[in-house]
Design a protein around this motif. Structure first.
Motif, PDB file in Angstrom:
ATOM      1  N   PRO A 387       0.792  -1.233   0.000  1.00  0.00           N
ATOM      2  CA  PRO A 387       0.000   0.000   0.000  1.00  0.00           C
ATOM      3  C   PRO A 387       0.831   1.293   0.000  1.00  0.00           C
ATOM      4  O   PRO A 387       2.056   1.231  -0.001  1.00  0.00           O
ATOM      5  CB  PRO A 387      -0.783  -0.121   1.305  1.00  0.00           C
ATOM      6  CG  PRO A 387       0.144  -0.886   2.216  1.00  0.00           C
ATOM      7  CD  PRO A 387       0.896  -1.836   1.344  1.00  0.00           C
ATOM      8  N   SER A 414      -4.463   0.437  -1.052  1.00  0.00           N
ATOM      9  CA  SER A 414      -4.856   0.566   0.348  1.00  0.00           C
ATOM     10  C   SER A 414      -3.896   1.515   1.058  1.00  0.00           C
ATOM     11  O   SER A 414      -2.861   1.913   0.517  1.00  0.00           O
ATOM     12  CB  SER A 414      -4.854  -0.812   1.016  1.00  0.00           C
ATOM     13  OG  SER A 414      -3.580  -1.410   0.885  1.00  0.00           O
ATOM     14  N   LYS A 416      -1.170   2.456   3.697  1.00  0.00           N
ATOM     15  CA  LYS A 416      -0.108   1.914   4.529  1.00  0.00           C
ATOM     16  C   LYS A 416      -0.128   2.534   5.925  1.00  0.00           C
ATOM     17  O   LYS A 416       0.323   1.924   6.891  1.00  0.00           O
ATOM     18  CB  LYS A 416       1.240   2.177   3.861  1.00  0.00           C
ATOM     19  CG  LYS A 416       2.418   1.524   4.562  1.00  0.00           C
ATOM     20  CD  LYS A 416       3.697   1.714   3.754  1.00  0.00           C
ATOM     21  CE  LYS A 416       4.847   0.961   4.378  1.00  0.00           C
ATOM     22  NZ  LYS A 416       6.080   1.089   3.549  1.00  0.00           N
ATOM     23  N   SER A 418      -2.743   3.372   7.837  1.00  0.00           N
ATOM     24  CA  SER A 418      -4.112   3.288   8.363  1.00  0.00           C
ATOM     25  C   SER A 418      -4.184   3.610   9.855  1.00  0.00           C
ATOM     26  O   SER A 418      -5.260   3.922  10.371  1.00  0.00           O
ATOM     27  CB  SER A 418      -4.692   1.894   8.108  1.00  0.00           C
ATOM     28  OG  SER A 418      -3.870   0.899   8.713  1.00  0.00           O
ATOM     29  N   ARG A 421      -6.033   6.757  11.065  1.00  0.00           N
ATOM     30  CA  ARG A 421      -7.479   6.900  10.881  1.00  0.00           C
ATOM     31  C   ARG A 421      -8.104   7.818  11.922  1.00  0.00           C
ATOM     32  O   ARG A 421      -8.907   8.712  11.593  1.00  0.00           O
ATOM     33  CB  ARG A 421      -8.166   5.537  10.934  1.00  0.00           C
ATOM     34  CG  ARG A 421      -9.681   5.679  10.973  1.00  0.00           C
ATOM     35  CD  ARG A 421     -10.409   4.374  11.153  1.00  0.00           C
ATOM     36  NE  ARG A 421     -11.815   4.645  11.479  1.00  0.00           N
ATOM     37  CZ  ARG A 421     -12.820   3.949  11.014  1.00  0.00           C
ATOM     38  NH1 ARG A 421     -12.609   2.937  10.205  1.00  0.00           N
ATOM     39  NH2 ARG A 421     -14.052   4.245  11.365  1.00  0.00           N
ATOM     40  N   ILE A 462      -7.260  -3.784  -3.747  1.00  0.00           N
ATOM     41  CA  ILE A 462      -7.656  -3.259  -2.442  1.00  0.00           C
ATOM     42  C   ILE A 462      -8.631  -4.250  -1.833  1.00  0.00           C
ATOM     43  O   ILE A 462      -9.681  -4.543  -2.398  1.00  0.00           O
ATOM     44  CB  ILE A 462      -8.334  -1.881  -2.570  1.00  0.00           C
ATOM     45  CG1 ILE A 462      -7.515  -0.949  -3.462  1.00  0.00           C
ATOM     46  CG2 ILE A 462      -8.522  -1.254  -1.201  1.00  0.00           C
ATOM     47  CD1 ILE A 462      -8.147   0.409  -3.658  1.00  0.00           C
ATOM     48  N   THR A 463      -8.262  -4.753  -0.687  1.00  0.00           N
ATOM     49  CA  THR A 463      -9.135  -5.737  -0.038  1.00  0.00           C
ATOM     50  C   THR A 463     -10.404  -5.062   0.474  1.00  0.00           C
ATOM     51  O   THR A 463     -10.490  -3.841   0.582  1.00  0.00           O
ATOM     52  CB  THR A 463      -8.410  -6.395   1.139  1.00  0.00           C
ATOM     53  OG1 THR A 463      -8.154  -5.403   2.141  1.00  0.00           O
ATOM     54  CG2 THR A 463      -7.094  -7.017   0.693  1.00  0.00           C
ATOM     55  N   SER A 465     -11.537  -4.989   3.444  1.00  0.00           N
ATOM     56  CA  SER A 465     -11.319  -4.242   4.687  1.00  0.00           C
ATOM     57  C   SER A 465     -10.672  -2.885   4.414  1.00  0.00           C
ATOM     58  O   SER A 465     -10.965  -1.888   5.085  1.00  0.00           O
ATOM     59  CB  SER A 465     -10.442  -5.056   5.642  1.00  0.00           C
ATOM     60  OG  SER A 465      -9.172  -5.316   5.064  1.00  0.00           O
ATOM     61  N   ASP A 466      -9.776  -2.849   3.413  1.00  0.00           N
ATOM     62  CA  ASP A 466      -9.154  -1.576   3.055  1.00  0.00           C
ATOM     63  C   ASP A 466     -10.171  -0.623   2.435  1.00  0.00           C
ATOM     64  O   ASP A 466     -10.177   0.581   2.717  1.00  0.00           O
ATOM     65  CB  ASP A 466      -8.010  -1.810   2.066  1.00  0.00           C
ATOM     66  CG  ASP A 466      -6.853  -2.556   2.699  1.00  0.00           C
ATOM     67  OD1 ASP A 466      -6.617  -2.347   3.905  1.00  0.00           O
ATOM     68  OD2 ASP A 466      -6.203  -3.356   2.002  1.00  0.00           O
ATOM     69  N   LEU A 469     -12.256   1.058   5.062  1.00  0.00           N
ATOM     70  CA  LEU A 469     -11.621   2.210   5.698  1.00  0.00           C
ATOM     71  C   LEU A 469     -11.960   3.489   4.938  1.00  0.00           C
ATOM     72  O   LEU A 469     -12.337   4.505   5.539  1.00  0.00           O
ATOM     73  CB  LEU A 469     -10.099   2.010   5.746  1.00  0.00           C
ATOM     74  CG  LEU A 469      -9.275   3.240   6.134  1.00  0.00           C
ATOM     75  CD1 LEU A 469      -9.564   3.654   7.575  1.00  0.00           C
ATOM     76  CD2 LEU A 469      -7.776   2.958   5.932  1.00  0.00           C
ATOM     77  N   TYR A 470     -11.832   3.454   3.621  1.00  0.00           N
ATOM     78  CA  TYR A 470     -12.147   4.627   2.806  1.00  0.00           C
ATOM     79  C   TYR A 470     -13.633   4.968   2.888  1.00  0.00           C
ATOM     80  O   TYR A 470     -14.016   6.140   2.945  1.00  0.00           O
ATOM     81  CB  TYR A 470     -11.723   4.395   1.349  1.00  0.00           C
ATOM     82  CG  TYR A 470     -10.237   4.246   1.147  1.00  0.00           C
ATOM     83  CD1 TYR A 470      -9.331   5.030   1.865  1.00  0.00           C
ATOM     84  CD2 TYR A 470      -9.726   3.332   0.233  1.00  0.00           C
ATOM     85  CE1 TYR A 470      -7.961   4.902   1.669  1.00  0.00           C
ATOM     86  CE2 TYR A 470      -8.358   3.194   0.032  1.00  0.00           C
ATOM     87  CZ  TYR A 470      -7.479   3.988   0.749  1.00  0.00           C
ATOM     88  OH  TYR A 470      -6.129   3.854   0.558  1.00  0.00           O
TER      89      TYR A 470
END
Length: 980
Positions: A387, A414, A416, A418, A421, A462-463, A465-466, A469-470
């Motif tokens: 990421p 994603s 890196k 995170s 947040r 992008i998984t 879960s990633d 986040l967005y």
């Protein structure tokens, strides 16, 4: 242990003595008295209107707004519009927001520096008070030069407090003064006739009557003093005046009583209005100095006077993003080129690139060509190790953008970083900024180009879960996470065009995370236009219903209610322009999460801030999350309408339908205090409903608005007492305090700046049964940091057991210590006026030598009035001084000019010239001893007469020059010009 007791006692004092009665005009609201808020707001409105009037006059446009104490922000915004006849909706949101930020920073001084004599000009601290004012002015000018407008507003509000308090706390008004004490904003002028510490200044009040408690000899000799304030009676020297009031213990010691004019019930409350009027004029004088130093356009930007939002992009520049970068260029260039010179042109531009391991720099400019060059220089390269540093880049943009901006993030990777947040979420809440993510190929193979290889393919995506986040950050901000392929990105960027417009408001925004079928009602009022409905999610099914019962399914691209664009996970409905007014409904059936957002263009919007009541009954702004489960107060301001009725202010739970209704109290035509009995447990949004009473535009009716950004409560409060400026290379210690319920807890501490400055802090704090804990953050700006650079420090505390957290975000201006406080000097060399009755057939000219002595050097020369041409040349004087020669030429129809000379730290000198009566003769004026223009603050005048023309020449410490036709008989009044 003793040191802990001292800290505890100090904190107790800070809690007990935060009353605005302690040290100032009341901060925000006080029945019957003029507050710091009103003084600051009125000065800003009047000075801003004056600037707009001067610009309109220079451009040959009419300016009809009467400049007085009855101005409103919306009236000034309309009068200042560059295209008054435009049909576009005008947004005064940023103007209101800037004014609010300034007066809230002003009010903060009472809470954070309650016992500081210098901040309130108590205890005869005139030198220290002026030092705060003048250094604050230098910081404002430096921040504006770096386009750090938010930091400039915070500093401006703080220095306004000290400047205004001088007129309430000193005896300047009692001495019969009729004009502001200009020396307070000019450090090169002396502070004369100050009463020294041994000079008695007051006598006892007669009972409650303090109207004559200043000693006659003080008035006779015009000695300047101010009242002493302390929580200890012994702090007042013998014979000195006290501040007065309930919390001033010195006022009970001889001489008894006080002299403050903070409100109408104060010791000298009979002079309250005169002191407030003087404070308004003094604030305007200070704003004029800042205006001259920064220029008209930058001054208006400082005041937030713009019709549109900024265009802000955060862009991933790794190898696979070349197509995305090209699309960002296309849409931004299209917006710039199609709107340049129109009321829809963006007010500014922000660009932040990121990859791994780098992010930034932040480009922030008002020049579209600079933005174009910067975004054009972006190259997609590197990568292969997804990421990337997405949230670091976003954090930089959040700190650099104005409040309530829209930021667009382009990435296919994603994050890196995170772990940022929570800090990003805090900055979103603080700035009320909307963030929209443009996610390309989110679930497909993404291509990366390595530096050492021409091309390579990595089976990375992008998984889920990633992506979540967005989505979460987008939903918190009121934005969207739009997932599209690269081929369809150009269609999705229509959202950017939609939002990069004037007066954009949110009517409704909801997020649902679970499969549900639900209907939503919303009201469209007559002021709304360009209404757009966005539904974002995985294949939601929806139907839209108009007030008349007409419906359109989401599957119908072009129907009776509007046109629908479907791209990726986005459905965008542009409503037809006819018959929009009334109550609409949309029903949505979805098997997974979705968001619904409804926007439009309207001048009617609102701002809100949580405030808290302090001793004395007034309110101060709350800097972070309100306390969960407890009652709270919001200050709500409706913008864009001078007469509105607010019927409902609701805290609506973001994840459901729970509502907390507020009790509303009007405190002005557009200001409302709203009390709620509790703060919800989870995230919530603020929704407002009301009735517009604007009869002038036939737009009266019900309206509905919502703040798109989610808010959140907490069970811990974090506070800090900041300094608004820090010096490069010098560590700055900032103390902070955590307060919570009296239970033992351990809190994780995180601190970070948006610019990556060095920060040290405790990793955790233990809160005992006393319910509080203290810590220190040490912040160091690199030694080479430019003056005026702004930096945002965010301190976060998270309960390790419950996960509950709160934050405080502090802005600082980095300032190199200023040692040059001398204004540039203007020596008028000649004035030549040969003006016949028909003014358009001739011109006149002035020539002046401009120097800065041993100062930092002249930075800019401009003219503030007039409509002519200015040329500059440079010579070396006989004494080796650098001399700037200014030559101004104008038509005889443009009969005045003010040359403005600014040095490199913002000191201002001016030369004003006005010709009044045209004549066929030519008069040339040559001052022979320029040094006298800076020797005395008093004005020296010379009058020269010729048979048909007279000249009046005036010089002062402000370096004013004027020439007026007197039409005197020859020889009636003649003085040798060499006497100047």
């Amino acid at each position: 242990m003793a040191s802990l007791v001292v800290v505890a006692v100090f904190l107790l004092w800070g809690t007990l003595f935060q009353s605005p009665q302690v040290g100032a005009f009341k901060p925000l609201f006080h029945d019957g008295s003029v507050t710091h808020r009103e003084i600051t707001q009125m000065a800003i409105l009047r000075k801003t209107a004056e600037v707009c009037r001067d610009i309109a006059t220079a451009q040959g446009r009419d300016f009809t707004l009467a400049i007085n104490n009855k101005l409103t922000a919306s009236a000034v915004q309309k009068a200042c519009a560059t295209s008054p006849g435009s049909s576009s909706a005008l947004s005064s949101q940023e103007f209101y927001s800037a004014i609010t930020k300034i007066y809230q920073s002003n009010a903060d001084i009472d809470a954070m520096f309650v016992l500081s004599a210098a901040h309130h000009v108590d205890n005869e601290a005139f030198v220290e008070g002026r030092d705060l004012i003048t250094r604050g002015m230098a910081a404002v000018k430096a921040s504006v030069q770096q386009e750090s407008y938010i930091s400039a507003r915070i500093t401006l509000g703080a220095l306004c407090h000290t400047l205004q308090d001088f007129y309430s706390h000193s005896n300047w008004v009692e001495l019969g003064s009729t004009a502001p004490f200009s020396n307070l904003i000019k450090p090169d002028l002396p502070l004369n006739n100050l009463a020294d510490r041994r000079t008695p200044t007051c006598k006892n009040c007669i009972g409650e009557d303090c109207s004559d408690n200043i000693l006659p000899e003080i008035k006779l000799h015009k000695k300047l003093t101010s009242g002493y304030f302390s929580i200890f009676p012994s702090e007042k020297p013998a014979g000195k005046c006290s501040h007065g009031g309930l919390f001033d213990r010195t006022s009970s010691r001889d001489p008894i009583g006080g002299i403050n004019k903070d409100d109408i019930s104060s010791s000298h409350g009979f002079l309250h209005q005169r002191a407030a009027d003087m404070a308004i004029n003094a604030t305007m004088e200070m704003l004029q100095d800042i205006r001259l130093a920064t220029g008209n356009q930058d001054f208006l930007r400082l005041m937030g006077l713009s019709q549109t939002s900024v265009l802000a992009f955060v862009i991933d520049t790794t190898g696979s993003m070349s197509d995305d970068i090209e699309e960002a260029k296309r849409v931004s260039f299209s917006i710039i080129d199609s709107r340049r010179g129109t009321p829809e042109e963006p007010s500014g531009y922000i660009l932040v690139p990121f990859n791994d391991p780098d992010f930034g720099p932040l480009t922030r400019t008002k020049d579209a060509n600079i933005f174009k060059a910067e975004i054009n220089s972006l190259k997609a390269s590197g990568g292969g190790d997804e990421p990337e540093m997405c949230l670091s880049g976003l954090l930089l943009a959040l700190a650099g953008a104005p409040p309530s901006s829209d930021i667009f993030v382009f990435t296919d990777a994603s994050a890196k970083d995170s772990k940022l947040r929570s800090i990003v979420q805090a900055m979103i809440e603080i700035t009320k900024t909307t963030v929209t993510f443009m996610l390309t190929n989110a679930l497909s193979f993404r291509r990366r180009r390595d530096v050492s290889q021409s091309q390579q393919f990595n089976s990375r995506s992008i998984t889920q879960s990633d992506i979540q986040l967005y989505r979460d950050l987008a939903h918190i901000s009121g934005g969207q996470a739009i997932e599209v392929t690269r081929a369809s990105l150009s269609q999705a960027t229509a959202v950017i065009t939609d939002t990069s417009t004037s007066a954009l408001v949110t009517v409704l925004y909801v997020v649902r995370s679970l499969a549900t079928k639900e209907s939503f009602s919303f009201v469209l009022d007559p002021s709304l236009s360009s209404v757009t409905v966005y539904v974002t999610g995985n294949s939601p099914v929806f139907t839209l219903y108009s007030p008349t019962g007409v419906s359109q399914a989401g599957s119908v691209a072009d129907g009776p209610l509007g046109s629908i664009l479907t791209v990726g996970n986005l459905r965008r409905v542009k409503l037809n322009s006819d018959n929009q007014t009334g109550e609409w409904k949309i029903s949505i059936n979805s098997k997974s999460f979705y968001s619904l957002k409804i926007t439009g263009q309207s001048s009617v919007n609102f701002l809100f801030n949580f405030v808290e009541q302090i001793e004395g009954g007034d309110l101060t702004p709350k800097a972070n999350r309100p306390f969960i489960g407890r009652n709270a107060t919001l200050l709500v301001t409706v913008t864009g309408g001078d007469s509105v009725t607010v019927t409902d202010v609701l805290l609506v739970e973001a994840s459901g339908s729970g509502v907390v209704n507020g009790t509303i109290k009007a405190v002005g035509a557009t200001d409302f205090l709203v009390n709620v009995d509790r703060i919800p447990e989870g995230a919530f949004v603020v929704q407002l409903k009301g009735v517009s009473n604007d009869s002038t535009r036939s737009l009266s009716g019900q309206f509905q608005r919502q703040s798109p950004t989610q808010q959140q409560g907490s069970r811990v409060t974090i506070t800090a007492q900041p300094n608004s400026t820090i010096e490069p290379g010098i560590p700055f210690d900032l103390n902070f305090t955590l307060v919570s319920n009296p239970t033992e807890s351990k809190y994780t501490i995180r601190a970070r700046t948006d610019r990556g400055f060095s920060v040290s802090f405790p990793s955790s704090l233990n809160m005992g049964t006393e319910g509080s804990a203290q810590g220190t953050v040490t912040l160091t700006a690199p030694s080479g940091t430019k003056s005026g650079t702004d930096v945002t420090l965010t301190i976060e505390a998270e309960d390790q057991g419950s996960g509950d957290s709160n934050y405080v975000a502090l802005r600082f201006s980095v300032m190199t210590k200023v040692t040059d406080f001398s204004s540039p000097v203007c020596q008028v060399v000649s004035i030549k006026a040969d003006c016949p009755v028909e003014c358009s057939t001739a011109s006149w000219e002035i020539s002046a030598n401009l120097t800065d002595g041993n100062g930092t050097g002249i930075s800019s020369v401009s003219f503030n009035r007039g409509n002519g041409s200015l040329s500059l040349s440079f010579v070396i004087g006989e004494d080796g001084t650098n001399v700037t020669v200014a030559s101004y030429n104008a038509s005889c129809c443009s009969q005045e000019v003010e040359l403005v000379v600014v040095d490199r730290v913002g000191n201002v000198g001016t030369c004003f010239t006005s010709i009044k009566s045209p004549s066929a003769e030519t008069t040339t004026v040559k001052p022979s001893t320029p040094s006298t223009t800076t020797v005395k603050p008093s004005t020296i005048t010379t009058v020269i007469a010729t048979p048909n023309r007279g000249c009046f020449v005036s010089f002062s410490m402000l370096i004013w020059f004027s020439i007026k036709g007197l039409c005197l008989h020859f020889g009636a009044l003649v003085k040798d010009l060499a006497a100047i």
